[in-house]
Design a protein around this motif. Structure first.
Motif, PDB file in Angstrom:
ATOM      1  N   ARG A 158       8.455  19.026  12.818  1.00  0.00           N
ATOM      2  CA  ARG A 158       8.328  19.997  13.909  1.00  0.00           C
ATOM      3  C   ARG A 158       9.664  20.678  14.194  1.00  0.00           C
ATOM      4  N   LEU A 159      10.733  19.897  14.187  1.00  0.00           N
ATOM      5  CA  LEU A 159      12.056  20.443  14.480  1.00  0.00           C
ATOM      6  C   LEU A 159      12.571  21.311  13.343  1.00  0.00           C
ATOM      7  N   ILE A 160      12.209  20.980  12.109  1.00  0.00           N
ATOM      8  CA  ILE A 160      12.586  21.836  10.980  1.00  0.00           C
ATOM      9  C   ILE A 160      11.993  23.226  11.174  1.00  0.00           C
ATOM     10  N   GLY A 161      10.720  23.272  11.560  1.00  0.00           N
ATOM     11  CA  GLY A 161      10.087  24.567  11.814  1.00  0.00           C
ATOM     12  C   GLY A 161      10.733  25.301  12.962  1.00  0.00           C
ATOM     13  N   PHE A 162      11.017  24.574  14.050  1.00  0.00           N
ATOM     14  CA  PHE A 162      11.625  25.200  15.220  1.00  0.00           C
ATOM     15  C   PHE A 162      13.012  25.739  14.904  1.00  0.00           C
ATOM     16  N   GLY A 163      13.767  25.022  14.052  1.00  0.00           N
ATOM     17  CA  GLY A 163      15.107  25.467  13.710  1.00  0.00           C
ATOM     18  C   GLY A 163      15.131  26.583  12.685  1.00  0.00           C
ATOM     19  N   ALA A 164      14.128  26.619  11.810  1.00  0.00           N
ATOM     20  CA  ALA A 164      14.121  27.624  10.739  1.00  0.00           C
ATOM     21  C   ALA A 164      13.758  29.010  11.255  1.00  0.00           C
ATOM     22  N   GLY A 165      12.876  29.095  12.249  1.00  0.00           N
ATOM     23  CA  GLY A 165      12.423  30.390  12.745  1.00  0.00           C
ATOM     24  C   GLY A 165      13.542  31.299  13.219  1.00  0.00           C
ATOM     25  N   PRO A 166      14.373  30.859  14.180  1.00  0.00           N
ATOM     26  CA  PRO A 166      15.445  31.726  14.673  1.00  0.00           C
ATOM     27  C   PRO A 166      16.451  32.127  13.606  1.00  0.00           C
ATOM     28  N   ALA A 167      16.601  31.284  12.573  1.00  0.00           N
ATOM     29  CA  ALA A 167      17.589  31.574  11.536  1.00  0.00           C
ATOM     30  C   ALA A 167      17.266  32.850  10.764  1.00  0.00           C
ATOM     31  N   VAL A 168      15.985  33.199  10.661  1.00  0.00           N
ATOM     32  CA  VAL A 168      15.600  34.368   9.868  1.00  0.00           C
ATOM     33  C   VAL A 168      14.947  35.473  10.692  1.00  0.00           C
ATOM     34  N   ALA A 169      14.640  35.187  11.965  1.00  0.00           N
ATOM     35  CA  ALA A 169      13.913  36.172  12.771  1.00  0.00           C
ATOM     36  C   ALA A 169      14.687  37.469  12.940  1.00  0.00           C
ATOM     37  N   GLY A 170      15.971  37.351  13.256  1.00  0.00           N
ATOM     38  CA  GLY A 170      16.775  38.560  13.456  1.00  0.00           C
ATOM     39  C   GLY A 170      16.840  39.406  12.207  1.00  0.00           C
ATOM     40  N   ALA A 171      16.959  38.760  11.045  1.00  0.00           N
ATOM     41  CA  ALA A 171      17.020  39.503   9.783  1.00  0.00           C
ATOM     42  C   ALA A 171      15.716  40.238   9.517  1.00  0.00           C
ATOM     43  N   VAL A 172      14.588  39.605   9.806  1.00  0.00           N
ATOM     44  CA  VAL A 172      13.285  40.254   9.603  1.00  0.00           C
ATOM     45  C   VAL A 172      13.195  41.530  10.433  1.00  0.00           C
ATOM     46  N   VAL A 173      13.656  41.476  11.677  1.00  0.00           N
ATOM     47  CA  VAL A 173      13.616  42.659  12.546  1.00  0.00           C
ATOM     48  C   VAL A 173      14.572  43.729  12.046  1.00  0.00           C
ATOM     49  N   ASN A 174      15.795  43.339  11.711  1.00  0.00           N
ATOM     50  CA  ASN A 174      16.828  44.311  11.351  1.00  0.00           C
ATOM     51  C   ASN A 174      16.583  44.990  10.012  1.00  0.00           C
ATOM     52  N   LEU A 175      15.890  44.304   9.116  1.00  0.00           N
ATOM     53  CA  LEU A 175      15.630  44.886   7.790  1.00  0.00           C
ATOM     54  C   LEU A 175      14.444  45.843   7.781  1.00  0.00           C
ATOM     55  N   GLY A 176      13.691  45.913   8.891  1.00  0.00           N
ATOM     56  CA  GLY A 176      12.560  46.838   8.978  1.00  0.00           C
ATOM     57  C   GLY A 176      13.038  48.270   9.143  1.00  0.00           C
ATOM     58  N   PRO A 177      12.150  49.253   8.992  1.00  0.00           N
ATOM     59  CA  PRO A 177      10.721  49.127   8.690  1.00  0.00           C
ATOM     60  C   PRO A 177      10.454  48.800   7.223  1.00  0.00           C
ATOM     61  N   TYR A 178       9.222  48.325   6.979  1.00  0.00           N
ATOM     62  CA  TYR A 178       8.830  47.898   5.645  1.00  0.00           C
ATOM     63  C   TYR A 178       7.711  48.791   5.130  1.00  0.00           C
ATOM     64  N   ALA A 179       7.866  49.206   3.874  1.00  0.00           N
ATOM     65  CA  ALA A 179       6.844  50.039   3.233  1.00  0.00           C
ATOM     66  C   ALA A 179       5.857  49.142   2.499  1.00  0.00           C
ATOM     67  N   LEU A 180       4.579  49.288   2.811  1.00  0.00           N
ATOM     68  CA  LEU A 180       3.528  48.499   2.186  1.00  0.00           C
ATOM     69  C   LEU A 180       2.702  49.380   1.251  1.00  0.00           C
ATOM     70  N   PRO A 181       1.922  48.779   0.367  1.00  0.00           N
ATOM     71  CA  PRO A 181       1.060  49.576  -0.509  1.00  0.00           C
ATOM     72  C   PRO A 181       0.150  50.497   0.297  1.00  0.00           C
ATOM     73  N   GLY A 182      -0.138  51.653  -0.258  1.00  0.00           N
ATOM     74  CA  GLY A 182      -0.986  52.618   0.432  1.00  0.00           C
ATOM     75  C   GLY A 182      -0.216  53.466   1.432  1.00  0.00           C
ATOM     76  N   LYS A 183       1.102  53.547   1.238  1.00  0.00           N
ATOM     77  CA  LYS A 183       1.967  54.360   2.097  1.00  0.00           C
ATOM     78  C   LYS A 183       1.894  53.935   3.569  1.00  0.00           C
ATOM     79  N   VAL A 184       1.689  52.621   3.764  1.00  0.00           N
ATOM     80  CA  VAL A 184       1.676  52.061   5.117  1.00  0.00           C
ATOM     81  C   VAL A 184       3.058  51.513   5.432  1.00  0.00           C
ATOM     82  N   THR A 185       3.536  51.823   6.611  1.00  0.00           N
ATOM     83  CA  THR A 185       4.851  51.354   7.046  1.00  0.00           C
ATOM     84  C   THR A 185       4.708  50.568   8.343  1.00  0.00           C
ATOM     85  N   ILE A 186       5.360  49.419   8.403  1.00  0.00           N
ATOM     86  CA  ILE A 186       5.349  48.645   9.644  1.00  0.00           C
ATOM     87  C   ILE A 186       6.794  48.397  10.075  1.00  0.00           C
TER      88      ILE A 186
END
Length: 429
Positions: free
Chosen positions: A158-186
């Protein structure tokens, strides 16, 4: 799939269902801890509109995040007790995970402060279905001889999951937006919310396929579920489970003082955000590393020695943080504070589990999980108020709580397990 899990479970020496449940909690922990980082960024991004009730961003963020903890802890005694009465754990866990997945997805459409408050509140209620019933199920799938080890493995994942989330959350936000197949962007925010949704859904699938209720739970539904304050046996003044709940509240408050006062810590130590992140992570590193071995050790040498020693060790490791002027020493203090907490958490759950009668695990263990949740919510609030009177004041306050908790555990909690090795450990009888 069950054969794969059986091969994985062998090194951990726990019930297959416990490991599957631990893996599920690790997955939903990643997604849930994602939001601790993402929600503040989301609120300050300019995306959120509507009335803010005259409050600033920091106050709104605090309200949104604390609402989760308050509702989560408040509902745990009810969900734990109801699961005892019905003699079922798995349906409650699945309801909570389904609610968590749906609310994670709902963030994509939550663009006002009111909607964020509603979604986060519903998440708190959802997780209240998961925590006490999961711990109760682990307790019921274990025996007196391996309960500590099972609790340790569960908490480690449980703690591994709790500790891993914050470590990558900021990067996921900062690296956006993301282009998906079908010219969809999120956007980066939507990507983070979708990842949280996927992790909760993954947990739901794991529990559905690999986890089942203990037969004894169903057979003993509807037992006496009252939680006394006074010790019914007359040996001590206070009930041991209630005492452990109070000690858990004091411990959680002490360890959560650090999170809110990042600006004051960084200014005092003349350090940047990277050092603070390492110091914050040191506590989790100690927890992840030691939960399982300490849990197994308390199966051999008894629960009480570890709980008492951990509470006592919490006193100096909390106090010293108020007087440190070195970043390295603060890192070590947080690491040792994590060791102290690890000595308390799994053995406390194991001892409460020993005391829980058949069909009572949800009610008994919810006392500890609820108290811990309230402490995690109270700690940041306490330090935010007390730091105005001096940097050391919050940590002195936490030290007093740790000392009171030590006295309570030492005087009011008896050993529940006959040690298999007569090793004198501090606090043992």
């Amino acid at each position: 799939m069950r054969r794969v899990v059986d091969r994985l479970v062998a090194p951990f020496a726990v019930d297959r269902r416990v490991l599957a449940l631990a893996g599920a909690r690790m997955a939903d922990g990643i997604g849930n801890s994602f939001l601790i980082i993402v929600i503040p960024l989301y609120v300050t991004s300019g995306t959120v509109g509507g009335t803010a009730f005259g409050l600033g961003d920091s106050t709104i963020i605090g309200l949104i995040l604390s609402l989760f903890g308050f509702l989560n802890s408040s509902f745990q005694p009810f969900t734990g007790r109801l699961s005892d009465r019905l003699g079922r754990r798995k349906p409650f866990i699945l309801v909570g995970l389904a609610g968590l997945a749906l609310t994670n997805a709902a963030y994509v459409f939550a663009e006002t402060y009111v909607s964020l408050l509603v979604v986060r509140g519903l998440q708190g209620v959802s997780v209240a279905f998961i925590i006490p019933t999961s711990v109760a199920l682990v307790n019921e799938l274990a025996t007196a001889g391996d309960r500590g080890g099972n609790m340790g493995v569960y908490n480690t994942f449980r703690l591994i999951g709790f500790g891993a989330g914050p470590a990558v959350a900021g990067a996921v936000v900062n690296l956006g937006p993301y282009a998906l197949p079908g010219k969809v962007t999120i956007s980066g925010f939507d990507a983070a919310f979708y990842i949280a949704t996927i992790t909760a859904t993954t947990s739901y699938v794991l529990v559905t396929v690999l986890v089942s209720d203990s037969e004894s739970t169903v057979a003993n539904a509807g037992a006496d579920l009252s939680i006394p304050i006074r010790d019914r046996s007359g040996t001590n003044l206070l009930d041991p489970v209630f005492t452990l709940g109070v000690a858990s509240l004091f411990m959680a408050t002490s360890i959560a003082l650090f999170a809110t006062i990042q600006p004051e810590v960084n200014a005092r130590l003349e350090q940047g955000a990277t050092w603070f992140g390492l110091q914050f992570a040191a506590f989790i590193i100690a927890q992840v590393t030691l939960q399982t071995p300490i849990g197994r050790a308390c199966d051999l040498y008894g629960r009480r020695p570890f709980i008492v020693a951990g509470m006592v060790f919490l006193i100096p490791t909390t106090l010293i943080q108020g007087f440190i002027t070195s970043s390295v020493v603060m890192f070590l203090a947080r690491l040792f504070q994590g060791i102290a907490a690890a000595m308390v958490f799994a053995p406390s759950l194991a001892l409460a589990g020993d005391l829980a009668g058949e069909g009572e695990s949800g009610s008994k263990l919810a006392v500890l999980t609820m108290a811990f949740g309230y402490g995690i919510a109270a700690g940041p609030l306490s330090s935010g108020v007390l730091v105005r009177f001096g940097f050391a004041v919050p940590f002195v306050f936490g030290t007093v709580l740790a000392a009171l908790g030590s006295i309570l555990v030492y005087t009011q909690v008896e050993e529940t397990l006959e040690p298999t090795a007569a090793v004198p450990v501090f606090g043992s009888d």
